[in-house]
Design an enzyme around this catalytic site. Structure first.
Site, PDB file in Angstrom:
ATOM      1  CG  HIS A  60      -0.397   0.306   2.511  1.00 18.96           C
ATOM      2  ND1 HIS A  60      -0.091  -0.670   3.443  1.00 18.96           N
ATOM      3  CD2 HIS A  60      -0.073   1.490   3.099  1.00 18.96           C
ATOM      4  CE1 HIS A  60       0.385  -0.104   4.536  1.00 18.96           C
ATOM      5  NE2 HIS A  60       0.409   1.204   4.353  1.00 18.96           N
ATOM      6  CG  ASP A  90       0.098  -4.005   2.908  1.00 18.08           C
ATOM      7  OD1 ASP A  90       0.241  -3.401   1.818  1.00 18.08           O
ATOM      8  OD2 ASP A  90       0.058  -3.401   3.995  1.00 18.08           O
ATOM      9  N   GLY A 164       3.611   6.267   8.242  1.00 18.19           N
ATOM     10  CA  GLY A 164       5.006   6.370   7.813  1.00 18.19           C
ATOM     11  C   GLY A 164       5.844   5.206   8.300  1.00 18.19           C
ATOM     12  CB  SER A 166       3.182   1.542   6.282  1.00 17.07           C
ATOM     13  OG  SER A 166       2.014   1.757   7.023  1.00 17.07           O
ATOM     14  CG  LEU A 218     -13.192 -21.914  -6.250  1.00 16.47           C
ATOM     15  CD1 LEU A 218     -14.082 -22.201  -5.042  1.00 16.47           C
ATOM     16  CD2 LEU A 218     -12.862 -23.197  -6.995  1.00 16.47           C
TER      17      LEU A 218
END
Length: 312
Positions: A60, A90, A164, A166, A218
Site C-alpha cells: 500500500h 501487503d 510512515g 508502514s 473459483l
C-alpha cells in the site's frame, strides 16, 4: 562525583534495543512514492535485505506510484524500481540503484513467543529512522488487507506505530528482522500489526522470480451464512455456517463445474468451510489446475462437486 552518563553500562532491556537498532537501522529506508504529476503521493518505510539493494516494504506504500525514491539514514538518496507487489499480503519488493548498500539480517517468525521484546524502526510522519520498542502481544492473528484478502499468522505488538512506519522492519532483540510493520488500530492504544517475516520471505521470493504471486480462484462471489439446524443434523455437519455463492463469473471455474447461485459450500477437499475466509485460505497457488472436491448444500441435498480452480 557521579559517573558520566555516557560511561554507564546499559541495562539489559536498553542494551537489546540499542543492539537491534545498531544492526538494522542503517538498512532502513524512507520510501517516497510519486504520482504522475511528480508530486509526492505517499510515503513509508522499507528495509534493505540483500547486499545488491532489494528492499521489503508494504504494497500500500507503493501502489499506483509513477516513480519511487528511497533515502538511507546516512543521507544517500537512491532511485527505486518496483520489482513486484502483492496486495493480498501487503508486501512489495523494490530494487535500489545504489551499490555497497547496508542490509539487514532476516530472522524467522515461526519461533516467536508472546511477551518477547520487539523493536520497530521506521519513518513515522517523516521523522527519519525513529525507534520504538514493545513486546509481542499476540501471535497467529488474521488481518484483512485493503484489497479485502486475509493475511494469516500476523504478529500483534504494542511497539507504537504511526503513519510512515508502514513497510519498516519489526526487529528482535538479537537484531534480526522478524516482521514487516503494516497497520495499527487508530483509536486503540498499542494495538499494532506486522506481517511475519516467514510470509514476507515467501512472497518476496516469488516477486523476485516472477514479479507476482500466483494464486487460484473459483470465479465465484460468496458470503458467510448460517446453516439451518435441520440441515446440519440431517447431514451431520458440525459447523454452524458455510459460504453461500451469490454470483458466478461467466467464464469461471465455478460455472464450468455447474455450481449454482444459492449453493452453500461446506467443505473444500475434505476441510471444513465455515465461510468465505476459509475459501480464501484454501485457494493457494498449488490448487490452480488441480481438481478439488467441494462439499455443497443445494437446497436440501449435500453434493460433492469436482472443480478445477484457475490461476489468478
Amino acid at each position: 562525583m557521579p559517573l558520566d552518563v555516557l560511561t554507564q553500562p546499559l541495562d539489559p532491556y536498553s542494551a537489546q534495543v540499542v543492539q537491534a537498532f545498531d544492526r538494522v537501522g542503517p538498512a532502513v529506508v524512507h520510501v517516497m512514492a510519486f504520482g504522475k504529476d511528480g508530486r509526492p503521493a505517499s510515503q513509508g518505510s522499507g528495509v534493505i535485505f540483500t547486499p545488491d539493494g532489494y528492499v521489503l516494504t508494504n504494497s500500500h506504500v507503493v501502489a499506483n506510484a509513477a516513480g519511487l525514491r528511497a533515502s538511507l539514514t546516512d543521507g544517500q538518496d537512491c532511485q527505486a524500481v518496483l520489482v513486484g507487489d502483492d496486495p493480498a499480503t501487503d508486501i512489495a519488493v523494490l530494487r535500489l540503484s545504489g551499490t555497497g548498500l547496508p542490509h539487514a539480517e532476516l530472522g524467522a517468525s515461526a519461533g516467536l513467543r508472546v511477551g518477547q521484546l520487539v523493536v520497530a524502526i521506521g519513518n513515522p510522519l517523516g521523522f527519519t529512522c525513529t525507534v520504538t520498542a514493545g513486546i509481542v502481544s499476540a501471535l497467529g492473528r488474521t488481518l484483512r488487507t485493503r484489497s479485502g484478502g486475509l493475511i494469516d499468522s500476523v504478529i500483534q505488538t504494542d511497539a507504537p506505530l504511526n503513519p510512515g512506519n508502514s513497510g519498516g522492519p519489526l526487529v528482535s532483540g538479537a537484531g534480526a528482522v522478524i516482521g514487516i510493520n503494516t497497520a495499527m488500530i487508530a483509536p486503540a492504544q498499542g494495538i499494532c500489526f506486522a506481517i511475519g517475516i516467514d510470509t514476507a520471505i515467501w512472497v518476496a521470493t516469488r516477486l523476485m522470480h516472477d514479479g507476482r504471486v500466483r494464486r487460484s480462484r473459483l470465479g465465484i462471489s460468496a458470503q458467510t451464512v448460517q446453516i439451518t439446524t435441520r440441515l446440519r443434523r440431517f447431514h451431520r455437519l458440525e459447523q454452524l455456517t458455510g459460504a453461500m455463492i451469490s454470483d458466478l463469473a461467466a467464464d469461471g471455474a465455478g460455472r464450468q463445474a455447474e455450481l449454482e447461485v444459492g449453493d452453500v459450500v461446506v467443505s473444500f477437499d475434505g476441510a471444513v468451510v465455515t465461510g468465505i475466509d476459509d475459501l480464501h485460505r484454501a485457494l493457494i497457488s498449488e490448487r490452480a489446475g488441480t481438481s478439488v472436491s467441494l462439499g455443497v448444500l443445494r437446497r436440501t441435498e449435500l453434493l460433492t462437486v469436482p472443480v478445477v480452480p484457475r490461476e489468478t
